[in-house]
Design a protein around this motif. Structure first.
Motif, PDB file in Angstrom:
ATOM      1  N   PHE A   7     -10.704   6.407  -1.506  1.00 34.87           N
ATOM      2  CA  PHE A   7     -10.509   7.724  -2.104  1.00 34.87           C
ATOM      3  C   PHE A   7      -9.664   8.627  -1.208  1.00 34.87           C
ATOM      4  CE2 PHE A   7     -14.516   6.802  -4.587  1.00 34.87           C
ATOM      5  CZ  PHE A   7     -13.849   6.624  -5.787  1.00 34.87           C
ATOM      6  N   GLU A   8      -9.864   8.536   0.097  1.00 31.00           N
ATOM      7  CA  GLU A   8      -9.058   9.327   1.026  1.00 31.00           C
ATOM      8  C   GLU A   8      -7.594   8.883   0.975  1.00 31.00           C
ATOM      9  OE1 GLU A   8      -7.974  12.261   3.512  1.00 31.00           O
ATOM     10  OE2 GLU A   8      -9.948  12.016   2.605  1.00 31.00           O
ATOM     11  N   SER A   9      -7.363   7.578   0.879  1.00 29.49           N
ATOM     12  CA  SER A   9      -5.997   7.062   0.787  1.00 29.49           C
ATOM     13  C   SER A   9      -5.320   7.528  -0.489  1.00 29.49           C
ATOM     14  CB  SER A   9      -6.005   5.534   0.837  1.00 29.49           C
ATOM     15  OG  SER A   9      -6.516   5.080   2.052  1.00 29.49           O
ATOM     16  N   GLU A  12      -4.404  11.152  -0.203  1.00 35.09           N
ATOM     17  CA  GLU A  12      -3.213  11.343   0.628  1.00 35.09           C
ATOM     18  C   GLU A  12      -1.936  10.994  -0.137  1.00 35.09           C
ATOM     19  OE1 GLU A  12      -2.899  12.636   3.697  1.00 35.09           O
ATOM     20  OE2 GLU A  12      -5.052  13.081   3.619  1.00 35.09           O
ATOM     21  N   VAL A  13      -1.976   9.942  -0.938  1.00 38.58           N
ATOM     22  CA  VAL A  13      -0.797   9.555  -1.708  1.00 38.58           C
ATOM     23  C   VAL A  13      -0.511  10.587  -2.795  1.00 38.58           C
ATOM     24  CG1 VAL A  13       0.170   7.796  -3.238  1.00 38.58           C
ATOM     25  CG2 VAL A  13      -1.060   7.100  -1.196  1.00 38.58           C
ATOM     26  N   VAL A  14      -1.540  11.096  -3.441  1.00 35.14           N
ATOM     27  CA  VAL A  14      -1.348  12.134  -4.463  1.00 35.14           C
ATOM     28  C   VAL A  14      -0.769  13.389  -3.812  1.00 35.14           C
ATOM     29  CG1 VAL A  14      -2.546  13.690  -6.045  1.00 35.14           C
ATOM     30  CG2 VAL A  14      -3.094  11.261  -6.053  1.00 35.14           C
ATOM     31  N   GLU A  15      -1.272  13.739  -2.632  1.00 32.06           N
ATOM     32  CA  GLU A  15      -0.727  14.887  -1.909  1.00 32.06           C
ATOM     33  C   GLU A  15       0.745  14.663  -1.566  1.00 32.06           C
ATOM     34  OE1 GLU A  15      -1.417  16.764   2.463  1.00 32.06           O
ATOM     35  OE2 GLU A  15      -3.234  16.392   1.271  1.00 32.06           O
ATOM     36  N   THR A  16       1.086  13.458  -1.141  1.00 28.96           N
ATOM     37  CA  THR A  16       2.475  13.126  -0.843  1.00 28.96           C
ATOM     38  C   THR A  16       3.337  13.198  -2.097  1.00 28.96           C
ATOM     39  OG1 THR A  16       1.724  11.678   0.935  1.00 28.96           O
ATOM     40  CG2 THR A  16       3.979  11.373   0.168  1.00 28.96           C
ATOM     41  N   GLY A  60      -2.368  -1.703 -19.091  1.00 32.76           N
ATOM     42  CA  GLY A  60      -3.656  -2.091 -18.545  1.00 32.76           C
ATOM     43  C   GLY A  60      -3.713  -2.053 -17.025  1.00 32.76           C
ATOM     44  N   PHE A  61      -2.761  -1.382 -16.390  1.00 33.78           N
ATOM     45  CA  PHE A  61      -2.759  -1.272 -14.933  1.00 33.78           C
ATOM     46  C   PHE A  61      -3.628  -0.100 -14.509  1.00 33.78           C
ATOM     47  CE2 PHE A  61       1.766  -3.125 -14.933  1.00 33.78           C
ATOM     48  CZ  PHE A  61       1.268  -4.410 -14.927  1.00 33.78           C
ATOM     49  N   SER A  62      -4.207  -0.218 -13.338  1.00 31.37           N
ATOM     50  CA  SER A  62      -4.967   0.895 -12.791  1.00 31.37           C
ATOM     51  C   SER A  62      -4.042   1.755 -11.940  1.00 31.37           C
ATOM     52  CB  SER A  62      -6.125   0.371 -11.936  1.00 31.37           C
ATOM     53  OG  SER A  62      -5.612  -0.327 -10.822  1.00 31.37           O
ATOM     54  N   ILE A  63      -4.462   2.973 -11.756  1.00 37.92           N
ATOM     55  CA  ILE A  63      -3.717   3.844 -10.857  1.00 37.92           C
ATOM     56  C   ILE A  63      -4.319   3.620  -9.480  1.00 37.92           C
ATOM     57  CG2 ILE A  63      -3.180   6.230 -10.280  1.00 37.92           C
ATOM     58  CD1 ILE A  63      -3.307   6.823 -13.278  1.00 37.92           C
ATOM     59  N   ASN A  64      -3.552   2.953  -8.632  1.00 34.40           N
ATOM     60  CA  ASN A  64      -4.030   2.628  -7.301  1.00 34.40           C
ATOM     61  C   ASN A  64      -3.012   3.090  -6.267  1.00 34.40           C
ATOM     62  OD1 ASN A  64      -1.988   0.647  -7.311  1.00 34.40           O
ATOM     63  ND2 ASN A  64      -3.380  -0.827  -8.249  1.00 34.40           N
ATOM     64  N   ILE A  65      -3.261   2.744  -5.041  1.00 37.61           N
ATOM     65  CA  ILE A  65      -2.383   3.197  -3.960  1.00 37.61           C
ATOM     66  C   ILE A  65      -0.960   2.687  -4.158  1.00 37.61           C
ATOM     67  CG2 ILE A  65      -1.960   3.046  -1.476  1.00 37.61           C
ATOM     68  CD1 ILE A  65      -4.982   3.019  -1.097  1.00 37.61           C
ATOM     69  N   LEU A  71       5.451   5.623  -7.380  1.00 40.82           N
ATOM     70  CA  LEU A  71       5.846   6.904  -7.967  1.00 40.82           C
ATOM     71  C   LEU A  71       6.434   7.849  -6.919  1.00 40.82           C
ATOM     72  CD1 LEU A  71       2.974   7.526 -10.511  1.00 40.82           C
ATOM     73  CD2 LEU A  71       5.355   6.987 -11.000  1.00 40.82           C
ATOM     74  N   VAL A  72       5.879   7.816  -5.705  1.00 37.09           N
ATOM     75  CA  VAL A  72       6.451   8.637  -4.631  1.00 37.09           C
ATOM     76  C   VAL A  72       7.887   8.205  -4.362  1.00 37.09           C
ATOM     77  CG1 VAL A  72       6.299   9.185  -2.169  1.00 37.09           C
ATOM     78  CG2 VAL A  72       4.239   9.199  -3.572  1.00 37.09           C
ATOM     79  N   LEU A  73       8.128   6.898  -4.323  1.00 34.40           N
ATOM     80  CA  LEU A  73       9.486   6.402  -4.112  1.00 34.40           C
ATOM     81  C   LEU A  73      10.400   6.727  -5.289  1.00 34.40           C
ATOM     82  CD1 LEU A  73       8.900   2.871  -2.556  1.00 34.40           C
ATOM     83  CD2 LEU A  73       9.685   4.936  -1.421  1.00 34.40           C
ATOM     84  N   ALA A  74       9.840   6.720  -6.486  1.00 34.44           N
ATOM     85  CA  ALA A  74      10.650   6.930  -7.688  1.00 34.44           C
ATOM     86  C   ALA A  74      11.046   8.389  -7.898  1.00 34.44           C
ATOM     87  CB  ALA A  74       9.898   6.425  -8.918  1.00 34.44           C
ATOM     88  N   ILE A  75      10.347   9.319  -7.269  1.00 33.76           N
ATOM     89  CA  ILE A  75      10.632  10.740  -7.487  1.00 33.76           C
ATOM     90  C   ILE A  75      12.100  11.060  -7.223  1.00 33.76           C
ATOM     91  CG2 ILE A  75      10.190  13.075  -6.599  1.00 33.76           C
ATOM     92  CD1 ILE A  75       8.011  12.030  -8.406  1.00 33.76           C
ATOM     93  N   GLY A  76      12.627  10.582  -6.127  1.00 30.28           N
ATOM     94  CA  GLY A  76      14.024  10.862  -5.791  1.00 30.28           C
ATOM     95  C   GLY A  76      15.002  10.248  -6.761  1.00 30.28           C
TER      96      GLY A  76
END
Length: 181
Positions: A7-9, A12-16, A60-65, A71-76
């Motif tokens: 959950f902490e990981s 952190e990824v959502v914050e990023t 059917g994929f889960s939202i995981n790390i 998604l962080v990489l795809a933002i740019g």
């Protein structure tokens, strides 16, 4: 417990992810120097991300790390297509177009193939990753599908939503040279 670490990981990824979105919006504003022109790629980011989450759920994929990292990489890259369209419309205004509709239509005819070809090239990098086998292949499948989906939706958004927003929101600046309707 391992759940606390997980959950902490994810937190952190959502914050990023949120920081990445804000940084992209700030950079776009810094270079475009116009709130309305910045709003168009910002809306495109949100539409692409929400659509990606919907596609991940449908697959059917889960939202995981790993999917959040994708998604962080795809933002740019997601915002690039929208910026190309906005800059092309602004370039038409700079050469004298006064009609937002005509400027958007002509700009889109100039950049459509470039946006589509860049999207296909980018997707060609990540789609083969989805066919990796084994245990690690399952995770890379989710990563590849997330990246390819977000880029594909970005292309669709850049060729449909962004031109509509450009025609509605963008106007030529006051100091135009000649009028082309």
């Amino acid at each position: 417990s391992s759940n606390d670490f997980l959950f902490e990981s994810i937190h952190e990824v959502v914050e990023t992810l949120v920081i990445a979105i804000l940084l992209v919006i700030l950079v776009v504003y810094f270079f475009l120097q116009d709130f309305k022109s910045t709003l168009i790629p910002s809306i495109s980011i949100i539409v692409s991300l929400v659509g990606t989450f919907a596609c991940l759920t449908a697959a059917g994929f889960s939202i995981n790390i790993l999917t959040l990292f994708a998604l962080v990489l795809a933002i740019g890259t997601v915002v690039d297509d929208a910026i190309v369209v906005v800059e092309a419309v602004q370039a038409k205004f700079d050469v004298g177009y006064t009609s937002p509709y005509k400027a958007t239509k002509d700009a889109l005819s100039d950049v459509t193939m470039a946006v589509i070809s860049c999207t296909f090239v980018f997707m060609a990098v990540f789609i083969p990753v989805t066919f990796m086998g084994g245990t690690s292949g399952i995770f890379y499948t989710q990563f590849g599908v997330t990246m390819a989906t977000s880029v594909g939706l970005s292309c669709i958004s850049a060729l449909t939503l962004c031109p509509a927003l450009c025609a509605m929101l963008m106007r030529p600046s006051d100091g135009q040279k000649s009028a082309k309707s």
